[in-house]
Design an enzyme around this catalytic site. Structure first.
Site, PDB file in Angstrom:
ATOM      1  CE  LYS A   1     -10.637  -4.450  -1.155  1.00  0.00           C
ATOM      2  NZ  LYS A   1     -10.077  -3.728  -2.308  1.00  0.00           N
TER       3      LYS A   1
ATOM      4  CG  ASP B   1      -4.430  -0.600  -2.983  1.00  0.00           C
ATOM      5  OD1 ASP B   1      -4.871   0.357  -3.651  1.00  0.00           O
ATOM      6  OD2 ASP B   1      -5.135  -1.242  -2.177  1.00  0.00           O
TER       7      ASP B   1
ATOM      8  CE  LYS C   1      -4.246  -1.842   1.955  1.00  0.00           C
ATOM      9  NZ  LYS C   1      -5.165  -1.349   0.935  1.00  0.00           N
TER      10      LYS C   1
ATOM     11  CG  ASP D   1     -10.054  -1.900  -4.781  1.00  0.00           C
ATOM     12  OD1 ASP D   1     -11.204  -2.316  -4.598  1.00  0.00           O
ATOM     13  OD2 ASP D   1      -9.180  -1.929  -3.892  1.00  0.00           O
TER      14      ASP D   1
END
Length: 350
Positions: free
Chosen positions: A257, A179, A149, A230
């Site tokens: 997700k 990310d 991240k 995402d």
């Protein structure tokens, strides 16, 4: 059949940072179904500040679902289309109730023979020393795919971490994913993508904030490294709108997700549309407990994909529900030698 819900608060072992802040706790909800001789359980994994269903009437909608369980899956899912985490919890609970083993929702070699799912090792945001410490541990743990991240500390420091990885490991030895959680501005994004591409990165998730379709489309067209959407997928419920988004932006990958995009049904719609356009995909958990992670993992295995998935979040909590899920050598296993913590599950179900 009777349905009820129960709130449960997960406590992080270590405060976990993203570009949206640091988390120490994460609330979740369970839907419990009871029939004459069986029970089912599913997790509504809401993620405060990110889930589109982080709304004031969330508990009211959850209660409505339990009080109207007799309406059946299709009608319930239609009514709850703006509450994807509740949709997914219901899907899990109904599959659980119908299964011989309430925790084996998709019987397969994953649950029966110990066949693993390759996963990425996740490095949370923090200062440079903390991120390097996590990296060292993930490499010791045998991960061949690392997801880092970025966007919380100085970009040049993040670049130096990536540089040090590439000095020691080739792309064939370690696959790197990053990310950004929308941390870059559209004006600076391309320059940063150029810089990141020097390190042979597999992909970058959500370089700019969601909702800027035209800007994201420009990036995806000219990017020197693959872009994965995402947060961009969250809140897009209609199939026609999903198709329009993919056709407009034309990303290299999408990341699903289930708790945020409408569970199994919602995820499958995205996958079918992506494959029609030759867009790659993988599945990621969203900080669910082992109840939700178990469902996501079993569904993922049923899709017969070899790409590393984002399913390594089960060990983040001090009070997770003990389960057969086990991470070893960069893979997720369903180990029959480990059982579910039935005492805690019984406590939740009463």
């Amino acid at each position: 059949m009777k349905a009820s819900s129960k709130k449960y608060t997960l406590n992080f072992k270590v405060p976990s940072g993203t570009s949206r802040g640091v988390m120490t706790q994460k609330e979740t909800w369970y839907i419990i179904l009871k029939d004459a001789n069986a029970f089912g359980i599913g997790e509504c994994g809401i993620l405060r500040g990110l889930s589109v269903d982080d709304l004031p009437d969330y508990e009211q909608q959850l209660a409505w679902a339990c009080n109207n369980i007799h309406l059946g899956k299709d009608e319930l899912l239609h009514h709850l289309r703006a509450y994807p985490s509740i949709q997914f919890g219901l899907e899990q609970a109904l599959l659980s109730l119908q299964s011989k083993d309430p925790f084996e929702l998709f019987p397969s070699d994953f649950t029966k023979k110990g066949s693993p799912i390759p996963i990425n090792g996740l490095i949370w945001m923090g200062d440079e020393a903390y991120m390097l410490k996590q990296l060292e541990q993930k490499l010791k743990d045998g991960f061949g795919c690392i997801k880092m991240k970025i966007g919380a500390i100085d970009f040049e420091k993040e670049v130096s971490i990536l540089k040090s990885i590439r000095k020691n490991f080739t792309p064939e030895e370690i696959e790197l994913r990053v990310d950004a959680n929308g941390a870059f501005s559209p004006e600076e994004a391309m320059e940063k993508l150029e810089k990141l591409s020097e390190f042979k990165i597999h992909s970058i998730e959500q370089p700019i904030k969601a909702g800027q379709w035209e800007e994201m489309a420009k990036l995806c067209k000219k990017t020197p490294l693959p872009i994965a959407l995402d947060e961009e997928l969250i809140g897009v419920f209609d199939v026609t709108q999903k198709e329009k988004l993919l056709q407009t932006i034309q990303p290299q990958y999408i990341i699903l997700k289930p708790s945020l995009v409408g569970g199994i049904k919602g995820s499958q719609e995205w996958i079918d549309l992506a494959e029609k356009q030759s867009i790659g995909w993988w599945i990621t958990s969203a900080l669910e407990s082992n109840i939700g992670l178990n469902a996501i993992a079993q569904y993922t295995y049923s899709l017969d994909t070899t790409m590393p998935q984002g399913l390594g979040t089960g060990s983040l909590f001090t009070n997770n529900i003990a389960s057969p899920l086990e991470v070893a050598e960069g893979k997720l296993f369903y180990s029959r030698t480990n059982g579910w913590d039935m005492d805690l599950i019984q406590e939740i179900c009463t």
